[in-house]
Design a protein around this motif. Structure first.
Motif, mmCIF file in Angstrom:
data_model
loop_
_atom_site.group_PDB
_atom_site.id
_atom_site.type_symbol
_atom_site.label_atom_id
_atom_site.label_comp_id
_atom_site.label_asym_id
_atom_site.label_seq_id
_atom_site.Cartn_x
_atom_site.Cartn_y
_atom_site.Cartn_z
ATOM 1 N N TRP A 12 0.830 -1.202 0.000
ATOM 2 C CA TRP A 12 0.000 0.000 0.000
ATOM 3 C C TRP A 12 0.865 1.253 0.000
ATOM 4 N N ARG A 13 0.307 2.321 -0.586
ATOM 5 C CA ARG A 13 0.925 3.645 -0.581
ATOM 6 C C ARG A 13 -0.106 4.650 -0.066
ATOM 7 N N ASP A 14 0.373 5.785 0.410
ATOM 8 C CA ASP A 14 -0.550 6.804 0.931
ATOM 9 C C ASP A 14 -1.569 7.243 -0.114
ATOM 10 N N MET A 49 -0.367 -1.587 5.898
ATOM 11 C CA MET A 49 1.027 -1.138 5.804
ATOM 12 C C MET A 49 1.860 -1.727 6.945
#
Length: 177
Positions: A12-14, A49
């Protein structure tokens, strides 16, 4: 990162927070899931995350290669209450349904699990009424264990989402040479 012919399965990324929240606001996506607030949606991303950082896997973010757009998640969760086995799971944005993406991502996630985890089986759960998910479980070769169906402890008694069914797939045996 895992690549399939059409997908990238990745941490996951922001920037995934906004499209994940959009999924949580779609009643079609959430029909068999409890509603989420924005804070709960962001907390889910934070948990994924953290699990990725701690265990090296979680329900990973999923994107199409061609458009590089976030379309949901799929992956393998480590055991955690009330689930004490590794679990495969998926959730896709409605616009990505009925295109074979969930199957493609789930097959790749299972392949990763068999190559990377010392487990004899992987399980999956869903709400009893979620025929789309348990149909995919069966197409993956998973078998229902009705003796292990349960009422999800995080949902209130009487909640129609509380009854859950459990499916499991055994590690494939290696073919004899």
């Amino acid at each position: 990162m895992i690549e399939t012919p059409r997908l990238i399965i990745r941490p996951w990324r922001d920037e995934d927070r906004e499209p994940f929240w959009a999924m949580a606001c779609d009643p079609r996506v959430m029909a068999h899931l409890p509603p989420l607030t924005r804070a709960e949606s962001d907390a889910s991303v934070d948990r994924m995350m953290a699990l990725q950082n701690t265990h090296g896997h979680a329900f990973w973010a999923l994107e199409r290669k061609a458009e590089t757009d976030f379309i949901g998640f799929c992956g393998i969760m480590p055991p955690r209450p009330p689930i004490f086995e590794h679990e495969i799971g998926w959730r896709l944005a409605h616009h990505a349904w009925a295109q074979g993406y969930a199957r493609e991502a789930a097959d790749a996630s299972l392949d990763w699990a068999w190559a990377s985890l010392p487990v004899s089986s992987i399980m999956a759960i869903t709400n009893l009424a979620n025929t789309r998910s348990w149909g995919l479980m069966e197409r993956l070769g998973m078998v229902r264990h009705s003796d292990e169906d349960f009422d999800h402890p995080d949902l209130a008694k009487g909640d129609p989402l509380r009854p859950h069914i459990l499916y499991r797939i055994q590690r494939p045996r290696l073919a004899a040479n």
